[in-house]
Design an enzyme around this catalytic site. Structure first.
Site, PDB file in Angstrom:
ATOM      1  N   HIS A 185      44.917  41.619  33.145  1.00 19.86           N
ATOM      2  CA  HIS A 185      45.106  40.591  32.127  1.00 19.86           C
ATOM      3  C   HIS A 185      44.641  41.030  30.744  1.00 19.86           C
ATOM      4  CE1 HIS A 185      46.598  38.046  35.214  1.00 19.86           C
ATOM      5  NE2 HIS A 185      45.488  38.172  35.913  1.00 19.86           N
ATOM      6  N   ASP A 231      24.153  36.924  41.845  1.00 12.51           N
ATOM      7  CA  ASP A 231      25.210  35.953  41.565  1.00 12.51           C
ATOM      8  C   ASP A 231      24.505  34.642  41.206  1.00 12.51           C
ATOM      9  OD1 ASP A 231      27.754  34.490  41.587  1.00 12.51           O
ATOM     10  OD2 ASP A 231      28.508  36.183  42.750  1.00 12.51           O
ATOM     11  N   CYS A 236      43.703  41.975  44.023  1.00 10.79           N
ATOM     12  CA  CYS A 236      42.879  42.312  45.189  1.00 10.79           C
ATOM     13  C   CYS A 236      42.882  41.117  46.130  1.00 10.79           C
ATOM     14  CB  CYS A 236      41.462  42.676  44.753  1.00 10.79           C
ATOM     15  SG  CYS A 236      40.467  43.363  46.097  1.00 10.79           S
ATOM     16  N   ASP A 249      21.801  34.101  36.212  1.00  7.72           N
ATOM     17  CA  ASP A 249      22.900  33.680  35.355  1.00  7.72           C
ATOM     18  C   ASP A 249      23.211  34.795  34.374  1.00  7.72           C
ATOM     19  OD1 ASP A 249      24.607  32.499  33.525  1.00  7.72           O
ATOM     20  OD2 ASP A 249      23.452  30.653  33.346  1.00  7.72           O
ATOM     21  N   GLY A 282      30.618  40.263  38.052  1.00  7.02           N
ATOM     22  CA  GLY A 282      30.391  38.840  37.864  1.00  7.02           C
ATOM     23  C   GLY A 282      31.156  38.298  36.676  1.00  7.02           C
ATOM     24  N   ARG A 291      55.730  39.881  43.505  1.00  7.53           N
ATOM     25  CA  ARG A 291      54.932  40.563  42.484  1.00  7.53           C
ATOM     26  C   ARG A 291      53.862  41.431  43.128  1.00  7.53           C
ATOM     27  NH1 ARG A 291      50.066  39.118  39.713  1.00  7.53           N
ATOM     28  NH2 ARG A 291      49.888  40.255  37.726  1.00  7.53           N
ATOM     29  N   SER A 341      40.621  43.965  34.242  1.00  9.90           N
ATOM     30  CA  SER A 341      41.768  43.289  34.848  1.00  9.90           C
ATOM     31  C   SER A 341      43.062  43.671  34.151  1.00  9.90           C
ATOM     32  CB  SER A 341      41.571  41.774  34.747  1.00  9.90           C
ATOM     33  OG  SER A 341      42.727  41.075  35.144  1.00  9.90           O
ATOM     34  N   TYR A 394      40.652  34.553  29.337  1.00 10.23           N
ATOM     35  CA  TYR A 394      40.105  35.395  30.414  1.00 10.23           C
ATOM     36  C   TYR A 394      40.435  36.865  30.165  1.00 10.23           C
ATOM     37  CZ  TYR A 394      39.731  37.453  35.090  1.00 10.23           C
ATOM     38  OH  TYR A 394      39.433  38.268  36.153  1.00 10.23           O
TER      39      TYR A 394
END
Length: 275
Positions: free
Chosen positions: A113, A33, A166, A51, A72, A173, A111, A136
């Protein structure tokens, strides 16, 4: 037992939950991380600060790796330029360096998303077309497509976990989107120990009565969730006012990410509890 697993995003919520289980599945766990410290390590675990946007740093993690759990990322909406390094270039760095090191498979924290603008009253399957709700979510679409391309062109398997929520169940929702800690661990274990996966997508969600997604076409992965958010329904619904069908955040799969302005985070992060 696997020889070596690499975990990115080890300091995040999901990474913290997964570390003990991953350590039990391999001889060597390398956790990574951008924070200086992630606390007490397992006996077979090492921590390396790296990174995601730095290709050399990520490549240095991969020597002898068999499986990569790529969790990550910046886990909120933000300006595209801020997400570009960790969320887009970072995924490329993970796939490219893992493939060159001979990794067999990458498990990726995708995700909901990635498909967040689909109407919530449509129960979507793993083959739902990409409809990202934010930059995102766009990064999740990019990485899913990256994983498919690397499987078809270079033969490295990947399993993309479209995580819903999570986090503790605190709103209506989440009665459908909740992924319990135990089911998260079970999901990642199946993504790792299934003999062959090719390129796979599966939703990260518990066995909720109100789940708005369908994992039936991913049954071959052997994920059989055990927990159900319905146990929280009476308390949650008693504390929450009537739903508003004119509120887009209540009507699309991405929830608050469906209404947050592109490039602006904060409000979405406070409400979401995803990934």
């Amino acid at each position: 037992m696997l020889k070596k697993i690499v975990l990115t995003g080890a300091a995040g919520r999901c990474g913290t939950i997964l570390r003990p289980a991953l350590a039990a599945m391999c001889e060597e766990l390398v956790s990574s991380d951008i924070t200086d410290d992630i606390g007490e390590l397992a006996a077979n675990e090492t921590y390396v600060k790296a990174d995601l946007a730095d290709h050399a740093s990520i490549a240095a993690l991969m020597d002898g790796v068999e499986m990569v759990c790529h969790f990550g990322a910046i886990v909120d909406e933000g300006p595209f330029e801020e997400l570009l390094g960790p969320n887009f270039i970072g995924s490329y760095n993970v796939w490219e360096s893992a493939q060159k090191a001979g990794a067999r498979r990458i498990i990726y924290a995708s995700s909901i998303h990635a498909v967040g603008m689909h109407p919530r009253n449509s129960c979507i399957g793993i083959d739902a077309e990409h409809r990202p709700d934010t930059f995102y979510g766009l990064a999740k679409c990019f990485t899913e497509d990256l994983g498919r391309m690397y499987w078809e062109k270079r033969g490295i398997e990947s399993v993309h976990l479209r995580i819903l929520s999570c986090a503790p169940v605190k709103n209506a929702r989440a009665l459908g989107t909740w992924l319990s800690d135990g089911d998260l661990v079970h999901l990642v274990e199946r993504a790792i120990d299934t003999p062959t996966t090719g390129f796979s997508v599966i939703y990260g969600v518990s066995a909720n009565d109100r789940a708005p997604v369908d994992n039936s076409k991913a049954a071959y992965l052997g994920y059989r969730p055990r927990d159900n958010a319905e146990q929280f329904a009476e308390e949650v619904l008693a504390n929450e006012g009537p739903s508003d069908p004119t509120d887009l955040a209540q009507m699309v799969h991405g929830g608050p990410f469906g209404t947050v302005p592109l490039g602006q985070g904060g409000a979405a992060a406070a409400a979401k509890g995803d990934d």
